[in-house]
Scaffold this motif. Structure first.
Motif, PDB file in Angstrom:
ATOM      1  N   VAL A  99      19.139  30.783 -11.422  1.00 59.84           N
ATOM      2  CA  VAL A  99      17.789  30.339 -11.065  1.00 59.84           C
ATOM      3  C   VAL A  99      17.288  29.270 -12.033  1.00 59.84           C
ATOM      4  N   HIS A 100      16.711  28.211 -11.472  1.00 58.40           N
ATOM      5  CA  HIS A 100      16.093  27.112 -12.217  1.00 58.40           C
ATOM      6  C   HIS A 100      14.686  26.892 -11.672  1.00 58.40           C
ATOM      7  N   LYS A 101      13.831  26.253 -12.463  1.00 54.96           N
ATOM      8  CA  LYS A 101      12.478  25.907 -12.019  1.00 54.96           C
ATOM      9  C   LYS A 101      12.332  24.396 -11.989  1.00 54.96           C
ATOM     10  N   ASP A 102      11.865  23.874 -10.841  1.00 53.04           N
ATOM     11  CA  ASP A 102      11.702  22.429 -10.742  1.00 53.04           C
ATOM     12  C   ASP A 102      10.300  22.008 -11.179  1.00 53.04           C
ATOM     13  N   VAL A 103      10.009  20.732 -11.068  1.00 55.12           N
ATOM     14  CA  VAL A 103       8.737  20.199 -11.569  1.00 55.12           C
ATOM     15  C   VAL A 103       7.548  20.688 -10.753  1.00 55.12           C
ATOM     16  N   ASN A 104       7.798  21.222  -9.574  1.00 51.00           N
ATOM     17  CA  ASN A 104       6.724  21.777  -8.739  1.00 51.00           C
ATOM     18  C   ASN A 104       6.610  23.290  -8.874  1.00 51.00           C
ATOM     19  N   ASP A 105       7.272  23.832  -9.899  1.00 50.16           N
ATOM     20  CA  ASP A 105       7.283  25.273 -10.160  1.00 50.16           C
ATOM     21  C   ASP A 105       7.953  26.081  -9.053  1.00 50.16           C
ATOM     22  N   ASN A 106       8.834  25.442  -8.317  1.00 51.14           N
ATOM     23  CA  ASN A 106       9.633  26.157  -7.326  1.00 51.14           C
ATOM     24  C   ASN A 106      10.933  26.636  -7.962  1.00 51.14           C
ATOM     25  N   PHE A 107      11.401  27.795  -7.536  1.00 53.49           N
ATOM     26  CA  PHE A 107      12.644  28.340  -8.075  1.00 53.49           C
ATOM     27  C   PHE A 107      13.816  27.913  -7.197  1.00 53.49           C
ATOM     28  N   LYS A 108      14.770  27.229  -7.825  1.00 50.20           N
ATOM     29  CA  LYS A 108      15.942  26.710  -7.138  1.00 50.20           C
ATOM     30  C   LYS A 108      17.192  27.450  -7.606  1.00 50.20           C
ATOM     31  N   ASP A 120       9.610  31.165 -18.558  1.00 50.68           N
ATOM     32  CA  ASP A 120       9.078  32.119 -19.532  1.00 50.68           C
ATOM     33  C   ASP A 120       8.678  33.422 -18.853  1.00 50.68           C
ATOM     34  N   GLY A 121       7.973  34.273 -19.585  1.00 50.74           N
ATOM     35  CA  GLY A 121       7.583  35.572 -19.063  1.00 50.74           C
ATOM     36  C   GLY A 121       6.698  35.498 -17.842  1.00 50.74           C
ATOM     37  N   GLU A 122       5.792  34.547 -17.800  1.00 49.15           N
ATOM     38  CA  GLU A 122       4.947  34.383 -16.628  1.00 49.15           C
ATOM     39  C   GLU A 122       5.763  33.961 -15.408  1.00 49.15           C
ATOM     40  N   ASP A 123       6.784  33.163 -15.658  1.00 46.94           N
ATOM     41  CA  ASP A 123       7.654  32.763 -14.557  1.00 46.94           C
ATOM     42  C   ASP A 123       8.427  33.954 -14.005  1.00 46.94           C
ATOM     43  N   LEU A 124       8.803  34.882 -14.877  1.00 39.32           N
ATOM     44  CA  LEU A 124       9.494  36.086 -14.391  1.00 39.32           C
ATOM     45  C   LEU A 124       8.590  36.871 -13.448  1.00 39.32           C
ATOM     46  N   ILE A 125       7.306  36.930 -13.763  1.00 45.05           N
ATOM     47  CA  ILE A 125       6.363  37.611 -12.870  1.00 45.05           C
ATOM     48  C   ILE A 125       6.301  36.891 -11.522  1.00 45.05           C
ATOM     49  N   ALA A 126       6.274  35.555 -11.574  1.00 45.43           N
ATOM     50  CA  ALA A 126       6.261  34.783 -10.328  1.00 45.43           C
ATOM     51  C   ALA A 126       7.553  34.989  -9.540  1.00 45.43           C
ATOM     52  N   ASP A 164      11.098  39.775 -22.412  1.00 43.29           N
ATOM     53  CA  ASP A 164       9.883  39.610 -21.602  1.00 43.29           C
ATOM     54  C   ASP A 164       9.843  40.628 -20.464  1.00 43.29           C
ATOM     55  N   LEU A 165      10.968  40.813 -19.795  1.00 43.13           N
ATOM     56  CA  LEU A 165      11.005  41.717 -18.655  1.00 43.13           C
ATOM     57  C   LEU A 165      10.736  43.159 -19.060  1.00 43.13           C
ATOM     58  N   THR A 166      11.244  43.562 -20.219  1.00 44.38           N
ATOM     59  CA  THR A 166      11.148  44.956 -20.652  1.00 44.38           C
ATOM     60  C   THR A 166       9.969  45.213 -21.604  1.00 44.38           C
ATOM     61  N   SER A 167       9.034  44.286 -21.675  1.00 46.89           N
ATOM     62  CA  SER A 167       7.870  44.430 -22.571  1.00 46.89           C
ATOM     63  C   SER A 167       8.319  44.771 -23.994  1.00 46.89           C
ATOM     64  N   GLY A 168       9.151  43.898 -24.531  1.00 46.53           N
ATOM     65  CA  GLY A 168       9.636  44.108 -25.892  1.00 46.53           C
ATOM     66  C   GLY A 168      10.688  45.187 -25.986  1.00 46.53           C
TER      67      GLY A 168
END
Length: 431
Positions: A185-194, A246-252, A311-315
């Motif tokens: 998984v990658h994130k592009d400039v529009n915050d889409n996951f590719k 980052d961690g916020e992206d994992l939530i997304a 990030d996924l496991t809250s530390g």
């Protein structure tokens, strides 16, 4: 005690098992039927024109009824032109439309003129799943998987390890028996996951976006709801293209997972730990859920270690509320969230993971490896009892001897380390 099955998709198998042990199956008409009962527990009847053989005599041909009582004895009662015999096992055959039933230690099977059957040993029918669904658990299976499951060989490969192409995910599921995937998984400039391997030089893919990949899996799952759980491994590859994740992206990312798979199609850590303090406590107290509780579901696992796993496991403390599972490294096997590992094909780490009741994945053959090396790694992984074997070659390839083959089960075989003796590959999955 956790309660998974009632809230999830596969609730029919336990019901059918109960009926098989305590109900009856009848067949009559113009199709063929056979009934055999040997020491069956629970009452079961099969009726149809036929011949019966009991422990104390032989019945003639005609219309007969074979009944097995709760003690395990069987009685063949005559119909038109029939004879009766009682005691021990009985066999009756007929020309009636119903089908066949085989009962052993409380298991009953039916066969109809459309060919669906459920019988001792775990064969499945189109409505229920295997008759061992309340016996076999998730860790009893060994399944085929693919590495970089979306990958297509680039027009000009820059490295030998890029010289392979996978079929679309639904074709892998349907024709190649794949039940474990890996998506980069990658994130592009529009915050889409590719989803792709390496930007520019190795970016060809069968499903461009993360959601596209998930929807392909979901579409096949919806059409085949009795499948073994499908494992979807997610590797964060922001170092090979795109923006940092980052961690916020994992939530997304998890929002996209939950937006694709409804709750009853997604097996998450909270499902396992329900009623317990943690995933680890649930595994130690009850182990993995049965196949009857998990058929038709999908598990999503974060392959990445380090900051993403933290990030996924809250530390590295918990997976409560998460849609993804986390991969545990050997020093984390006893952690409260640890349930799944990815290791080599054998060795002490594998034995330690088994001791902690972890599900274990591994990579087998890469496109840059020799056939002999691939065969050796596959043999070791099978014998070591790894649960998910991921490969670049899940099906035959022209000009190459090696491909990952399970001659004793497709899409799965009984795990030689963890499965009980009564396990059969048909009981695991037979779509």
């Amino acid at each position: 005690m956790r309660h998974i099955g009632l809230a999830k998709r596969s609730t029919l198998a336990p019901l059918v098992l109960a009926l098989a042990c305590n109900g009856s199956v009848e067949g009559s008409g113009t199709g063929g039927s056979e009934a055999t009962g040997e020491g069956s527990e629970g009452a079961g009847t099969s009726a149809g024109p036929g011949a019966g053989t009991g422990g104390s005599g032989t019945g003639g041909s005609g219309t007969g009824t074979s009944t097995t009582d709760t003690s395990g004895a069987s009685t063949t009662e005559p119909g038109t032109g029939g004879a009766s015999s009682s005691g021990g096992a009985s066999t009756g055959s007929s020309t009636g439309a119903g089908g066949s039933s085989t009962g052993s230690t409380g298991e009953t099977a039916t066969e109809t003129d459309v060919g669906a059957e459920t019988e001792t040993g775990g064969e499945t029918d189109s409505e229920t799943g295997g008759v061992l669904d309340d016996v076999l658990t998730l860790d009893h299976a060994q399944v085929k998987g693919t590495h970089n499951s979306y990958h297509l060989e680039p027009l000009i490969p820059f490295d030998a390890s890029h010289e392979y192409s996978h079929a679309p995910l639904d074709v892998q599921l349907d024709e190649q028996g794949v039940r474990a995937f890996e998506l980069d998984v990658h994130k592009d400039v529009n915050d889409n996951f590719k989803v792709y391997h390496i930007a520019v030089i190795d970016a060809e893919t069968t499903c461009d976006s993360f959601v596209d990949c998930l929807e392909t899996i979901k579409g096949w799952s919806d059409q085949n709801p009795l499948h073994l759980p499908i494992f979807v491994w997610i590797e964060i590859k922001d170092e090979t293209g795109g923006l940092p994740i980052d961690g916020e992206d994992l939530i997304a990312l998890e929002d996209e997972i939950r937006g694709t798979f409804p709750e009853d199609q997604l097996f998450v850590p909270d499902d396992l730990s329900a009623g317990y303090a943690s995933v680890r406590e649930a595994l130690e107290q009850e182990g993995w859920p049965t196949l009857g509780e998990l058929r038709g579901q999908v598990m999503v696992i974060l392959l990445s270690l380090g900051d993403h796993a933290e990030d996924l496991t809250s530390g590295f403390t918990t997976l409560e509320g998460r849609a993804m599972w986390a991969r545990a490294s050997p020093e984390q096997f006893g952690a409260p969230w640890a349930a799944i590992a990815k290791l080599g094909t054998g060795g002490q780490d594998v034995m330690d993971a088994h001791a902690h009741q972890l599900l274990i994945a591994t990579n087998i053959c890469g496109a840059d490896e020799a056939d002999a090396e691939c065969f050796a790694e596959l043999d070791e992984a099978k014998a070591s009892g790894l649960h998910m074997l991921k490969d670049d070659f899940p099906a035959p390839v022209d000009g190459q001897e090696y491909f990952m083959d399970f001659p004793d089960g497709n899409p799965a075989r009984c795990n030689p380390v963890t499965a009980p003796p009564e396990c059969t590959s048909e009981a695991l999955e037979s779509l």
